[in-house]
Scaffold this active site. Sequence first.
Site, PDB file in Angstrom:
ATOM      1  N   ASP A 200       0.834  -1.217   0.000  1.00 31.98           N
ATOM      2  CA  ASP A 200       0.000   0.000   0.000  1.00 31.98           C
ATOM      3  C   ASP A 200       0.865   1.262   0.000  1.00 31.98           C
ATOM      4  O   ASP A 200       1.704   1.445   0.880  1.00 31.98           O
ATOM      5  CB  ASP A 200      -0.871  -0.063   1.272  1.00 31.98           C
ATOM      6  N   HIS A 371      -4.018   4.164   6.696  1.00 27.31           N
ATOM      7  CA  HIS A 371      -2.923   3.700   5.837  1.00 27.31           C
ATOM      8  C   HIS A 371      -1.562   3.900   6.491  1.00 27.31           C
ATOM      9  O   HIS A 371      -1.356   4.835   7.255  1.00 27.31           O
ATOM     10  CB  HIS A 371      -2.955   4.445   4.495  1.00 27.31           C
TER      11      HIS A 371
END
Lengths: 558, 558
Positions: A200, A371
Amino acid sequence: MKKKKENSNASGLKIIPLGGLEQIGMNITAFQYEDSIIVVDCGLSFPADDMLGIDLVIPDVTYLKDNIDKVKGFVITHGHEDHIGALPYVLRDINVPIYATRLTMGIIENKLTEHNLMKKTKRKVVKFGQSINLGDFRVEFIKTNHSIVDAAALAIYSPAGIVVHTGDFKVDYTPVYGDAIDLQRFAEIGKKGVLALMCDSTNAERPGFTPSEKTVGKTFDTLFEEHKNTRIFVATFASNVDRVQQIINTAYKFGRKVAVEGRSMVNILDTAIKLECINIPENTLVDLDQMKNYPDEQQVIITTGSQGESMAALSRMANNMHRKITIGAGDTVIFSSNPIPGNEKSVTKIINELLRKGADVIFQDAHVSGHACQEEIKLIYTLIHPKYAVPVHGEYKHLKAQAKIAESLGISKDNIFILSSGDVLEVSEEQAKVAGRVPVGAILVDGLGVGDVGNVVLRDRQHLAEDGIMIVVMSLDRASGELVAGPDIVSRGFVYVKESDELIEEARRTVDDALQACLDKGITDWGKLKTTTKDVLGDYVWKKTKRRPMILPIIMEV
Amino acid sequence: MKKKKENSNASGLKIIPLGGLEQIGMNITAFQYEDSIIVVDCGLSFPADDMLGIDLVIPDVTYLKDNIDKVKGFVITHGHEDHIGALPYVLRDINVPIYATRLTMGIIENKLTEHNLMKKTKRKVVKFGQSINLGDFRVEFIKTNHSIVDAAALAIYSPAGIVVHTGDFKVDYTPVYGDAIDLQRFAEIGKKGVLALMCDSTNAERPGFTPSEKTVGKTFDTLFEEHKNTRIFVATFASNVDRVQQIINTAYKFGRKVAVEGRSMVNILDTAIKLECINIPENTLVDLDQMKNYPDEQQVIITTGSQGESMAALSRMANNMHRKITIGAGDTVIFSSNPIPGNEKSVTKIINELLRKGADVIFQDAHVSGHACQEEIKLIYTLIHPKYAVPVHGEYKHLKAQAKIAESLGISKDNIFILSSGDVLEVSEEQAKVAGRVPVGAILVDGLGVGDVGNVVLRDRQHLAEDGIMIVVMSLDRASGELVAGPDIVSRGFVYVKESDELIEEARRTVDDALQACLDKGITDWGKLKTTTKDVLGDYVWKKTKRRPMILPIIMEV
């Protein structure tokens, strides 16, 4: 090990992103080893600003259709729209089983029910640590943390080697629900030797560490303490079950009742309750209708609309358009969210509206990202220690930022691949290279229409939006070729006719003269008459107004 | 003093914002004392997202038109579009003299020349410290700092008392060009006793102090040092002459030539050079055409387009659409700007594009704001010590944030006024209150048309943009009332016809049947036929597609 070597010489593993690299969202990646294909995620994206009238965008899965016999299943990392949203559309053509963790599957099943696809779709709920066999692949689900419960990373075992796909993740040592990310398992798999890491990139530009979701809980405690005497509204993302849990925890601590408003919020909460992903103290959750039985200082309303969406509950409550609740003076509204890029203006608009109504608005510090920031990305790279790095999830600048991180950790530039959707990355122990392309694209969904709005229609909408349309109608006599009615001009979105009768009338005369000149010369070809109309009217209108409306001549034959 | 007392009892001073409070931009405020009106600034704003096709927005100045005999002049604080941009339009009706400082006037004159208004418009350049008499008013121009040279605050002396209007400002103790803000004069005027302070709220949510423009110069030195061997592009706001000065200074230090690209950038630089607001070392500025004679490491190109505007020079250079220069691998691009709210996505888009081309992109730390943060606002309040506070320049949340600051400095809540455009604030020593309203509004400019695009046209454009248009044409026989041609359906922006022949044909038949049914029943009223067409076609299309294109029936009589 022997088999692996042989096979990797033969063909190797193919990693084929079918979306997600040219835009935020629409994440979908095919993994192919010989006659086995698995698909990781199947997300949608939201329309770009110039996709007028489009509701959502889904990936073109022609490659999967062309190889339908090889496709073994969808393996889903978590239940966000950009990872599951295209499933109901794609399943119509690619009807293969879906594998996902519990809450992820719960949310997918809501969608399947809505699209009447439940009976037709095979589904299997997978536990963390569990593996599934799909043709030549084995896929292991690994616990991670993210802004939705039950997010998973995937270890994809193929005869050519292991690929680890993180999905969207962060490292949360003190998560609200369930366990911390399974770093030990990441380390174990890393020890085995990992071919490629797909990690990610969303926060790869941000230094440091993303704070734990729990820090938001402490912020709620403080904010509720500071606003003891007011009704409290909290706007957040519907899917962030942990956030809702924390709001409920704080509400309970302060003796407040909680109601939830907004369709998506209610749906996901119902699913989370059913699956026991959330723990609600008795008599805390009440129906919005019952809230009127409690004084302001005992009320909390959790709502959708934190992105300023004009049709969401928060916006309607702020604009006196909600049938049950109106936010006004004395209320406190907490934004437990950040604006998603592109939504800044609509979020600011609703904040201004709420302040103008006299509400106290808190729009900072009550949110953390889901995130991983740079230090977390470094941690995962260090545990996994991959041979190749394939940054995923993010715009080009985010992928590039992760590539820099990978380089700083000693991965050679040649082993880092920033892919485009449609690239076929062939990976083996010996080498990795982009060895081909498959067709990819964005399919626009407008109402019930999937893919019937193409570039021509979009360009027309943009043209119409810019300066409107002028329609010129006329009737030609079939026999004589003479003009028996018209030309008449009707406009929409150009200027309001009553304000510009003269302009339109003079334009009409100009077109009429030009058409008569054609007909006098014996030109009766419809194409030529239409071209003449467009040219003459276009020039006239540009000269008078510096605008270029769409001009549409229509000839009828009588 | 005596006169003042009498007059303030009689009527007092009226402060009438005609724009700038419901939106960012379009700053214009009338000050009226009996038969004297002066107007501070005359800005435009840029269209909101739903104002499709609109180029710019200007204020409705009906109030000034209705009182044209009283209007003494425009007093302009600085040369940004949101403070001067509406002048060429408003001057057509309100042809009164303009008063401004040197560079401000230079930029205004560029506009007047473009609109052929130079001869018709009286202008007077005012120096800092100088006052002008306008009817019952005297207006003193006070030096401030801002992201454009020659920005002024105004002390407005009226028989009812003094109002200080800061314009857009920051406190820069070490400005690049000219003097620091004249804090001593602010203090002196404060000592005299100030009725009301109208202070810039843009950064009122931000704690601390905005850094000096000079800090950006140091950043340029560092960045140029780090990128010694590449061509350097710097994207910034055309009007930030000080920023351009610093880029040129650093370029000169590193032996680089500078070219400037982008029409607005070239225009303002020319004006700044002519007025000696910028100091360019000999042989440093070269024509873009001559850049090819220098190696990459001796080139700097300063360009417009820092907001990602698709038609600006930076975007064209990044997309191979510039006729002279293409940015590619090995180039360094510095964004010396922050995205203006609403532009985040387009800025990100161009950053991704540049990175993809292989350029090194620096988009942080090479910019400082031109607006005062909280500590600067407190400083001005403390020096001016006003009786009343009227926060200006900003959205509602910014005005509210400044109101909180004013309160924290001891100004009573009752003496703080967050106005709306059109409010008439009457101010005197004894009291201040909103005592009335004047007409205000936003006039849309589209091409040459000023105000001819109203709500109906905008709504039509939105409708057209969303789902396109279906036009149904038919010819009726004048005598018999029978349908002699059509109905035919032509669509634009709905679905691409070739993809949907069947849908359109079935729709046509449905409309045909309904029309025939009407005609059979003897219904020939055009209104009824049109309504029937709209209803029947609308229902059909909604059922089949869940879309609602605009439906436009056109009947011709032959």
